[in-house]
Design an enzyme around this catalytic site. Structure first.
Site, mmCIF file in Angstrom:
data_model
loop_
_atom_site.group_PDB
_atom_site.id
_atom_site.type_symbol
_atom_site.label_atom_id
_atom_site.label_comp_id
_atom_site.label_asym_id
_atom_site.label_seq_id
_atom_site.Cartn_x
_atom_site.Cartn_y
_atom_site.Cartn_z
ATOM 1 N N HIS A 169 -14.794 38.626 33.031
ATOM 2 C CA HIS A 169 -13.711 37.730 32.550
ATOM 3 C C HIS A 169 -13.496 37.963 31.060
ATOM 4 O O HIS A 169 -14.328 37.586 30.244
ATOM 5 C CB HIS A 169 -14.084 36.259 32.797
ATOM 6 N N HIS A 214 -8.835 29.206 36.872
ATOM 7 C CA HIS A 214 -9.134 28.329 35.735
ATOM 8 C C HIS A 214 -9.181 26.924 36.320
ATOM 9 O O HIS A 214 -8.150 26.360 36.666
ATOM 10 C CB HIS A 214 -8.053 28.441 34.647
ATOM 11 N N ASP A 233 -15.402 35.450 28.783
ATOM 12 C CA ASP A 233 -14.209 34.713 28.353
ATOM 13 C C ASP A 233 -13.980 34.897 26.862
ATOM 14 O O ASP A 233 -13.468 33.990 26.196
ATOM 15 C CB ASP A 233 -14.300 33.224 28.717
HETATM 16 O O1 DOR Z 1 -10.655 28.949 25.561
HETATM 17 C C1 DOR Z 1 -9.878 29.581 26.248
HETATM 18 N N1 DOR Z 1 -9.114 30.563 25.739
HETATM 19 N N2 DOR Z 1 -9.785 29.283 27.526
HETATM 20 C C2 DOR Z 1 -8.862 29.834 28.311
HETATM 21 O O2 DOR Z 1 -8.808 29.481 29.455
HETATM 22 C C3 DOR Z 1 -7.882 30.798 27.782
HETATM 23 C C4 DOR Z 1 -8.386 31.455 26.581
HETATM 24 C C5 DOR Z 1 -7.300 32.143 25.805
HETATM 25 O O3 DOR Z 1 -6.535 32.910 26.398
HETATM 26 O O4 DOR Z 1 -7.215 31.923 24.603
HETATM 27 ZN ZN ZN Z 2 -10.337 33.065 30.046
#
Ligand code: DOR
Ligand code: ZN
Length: 349
Positions: free
Chosen positions: A14, A136, A247
């Protein structure tokens, strides 16, 4: 003697790499360590077609340079996506999975899904062809506290979804709560979850330590210490349902340090070292490679990597910021000293 650790080369299941100058600067951090990464499609406009994703993939590969790195691309689910077009792009190998963003839940999610009932034909087709659904998992309902959005999503959306599509493969991305962990553990084999390094390392107190800390703000938001402990236990348990997904989500410093800062933590520089730190603290280094390098490929039905990565223990200082073209990005743990850092990748070939 320097302490070293050699592990099977991991994948990042991810990841956000953005586009343009930012992409060029952030991709090498991931490509230097991870063999493959699942790339999130929440650009502006979102990645929804085979044509778009081919071009985006080529830009990522150009930024990765000669490194042995494979981006695995995802499709952003909208309510107007055609099942046939999605299935074709999956079967042609353009997409490996599709990402469900509830509309309004996070960065660039306004074209996401308002009601999963509206994408039933797409979900049925994904189930038929074996295409994984990445989620999500947060509701956006105004009556739900921001810290309860994941748990509410599980009860209101995910539990019924799993029951309605019993053979659809589902990843609850960046699980953040004890409730989320319990749900994944008790769900059928089709359901798995990724866990980020930051949710393993900080709880919600970190958002307010000595003042407001915009670089610790991400979505789903970090939760209580009890939740963090449940995540650590799940990640280090060896349970095949849990695997690495950073992430890593870079935003320019000025978009974080302002009156309405964006959600996202840029951790790509030191993600693997931070996971190693967590496993060492939990006395679970013997189960590290299940989480980092084996459970993910097993879920996605992909071969495991043969390359290895070597990490060294020491006193590594995380930089205060990095330049990404015209702007700067502040990494997770900026200015702090961390124990583990990758020193080399050894190719099996
Ligand atoms: O903290 C986050 N940033 N959570 C997400 O779901 C998207 C991501 C982003 O694209 O900045
Ligand atoms: Zn993400």
């Amino acid at each position: 003697m320097t302490e070293r650790l050699r592990i099977r080369r991991p994948d990042d299941w991810h990841l956000h790499v953005r586009d343009g100058a930012m992409l060029t600067r952030v991709v090498p951090y991931t490509a230097a360590v991870f063999r493959r990464a699942i790339i999130m499609p929440n650009l502006v406009p979102p990645i929804t077609t085979a044509e778009q994703v081919r071009a985006y993939r080529a830009r990522i590969l150009a930024a990765a340079g000669p490194r042995h790195f494979q981006p695995l691309m995802t499709c952003y689910l909208t309510e107007s996506l055609e099942p046939d077009a999605l299935a074709r792009a999956y079967e042609d190998g353009d997409f490996i999975a599709a990402k469900l963003y509830p509309a309004g839940a996070t960065t660039n999610s306004d074209q996401g899904v308002r009601d999963v009932a509206n994408i039933a034909p797409v979900l049925r087709r994904m189930q038929d062809i074996g295409m994984p659904l990445l989620i999500h998992g947060e509701v956006t309902d105004a009556d739900v506290d921001v810290f309860d959005r994941e748990e509410a999503f599980i009860e209101r959306v995910l539990r019924p979804l799993v029951a309605a599509y019993p053979s659809l493969r589902i990843v609850l991305e960046h699980v953040t709560s004890a409730a989320g962990v319990a749900f994944v553990q008790s769900a059928p084999e089709t359901v798995a979850a990724t866990i980020t390094p930051h949710h393993l390392m900080i709880n919600r107190n970190a958002l307010f330590q000595g003042g407001i800390r915009p670089h610790h703000y991400c979505l789903p938001i970090t939760k209580t210490e009890t939740d963090r402990r449940a995540l650590r236990k799940a990640a280090t348990s060896g349970n095949r349902k849990f695997f690495l997904g950073t992430d890593s989500a870079p935003h320019a410093r000025h978009d974080k340090e302002c009156a309405c800062g964006k959600a996202g933590i840029f951790n790509a520089m030191d993600a693997l070292g931070l996971y190693v730190q967590v496993f060492e603290e939990e006395h679970a280094l013997d189960r590290l490679d299940l989480f980092t390098s084996l459970n993910g490929p097993m879920f996605y039905d992909l071969p495991v990597n043969l390359d290895t990565v070597v990490l060294e223990k020491g006193h590594h200082r995380v930089p205060d910021s990095i330049d990404t073209g015209p702007h700067q990005v502040v990494p997770f743990m900026a200015g702090e000293t961390i124990p583990w850092r990758v020193v080399s990748v050894e190719s099996a070939a």
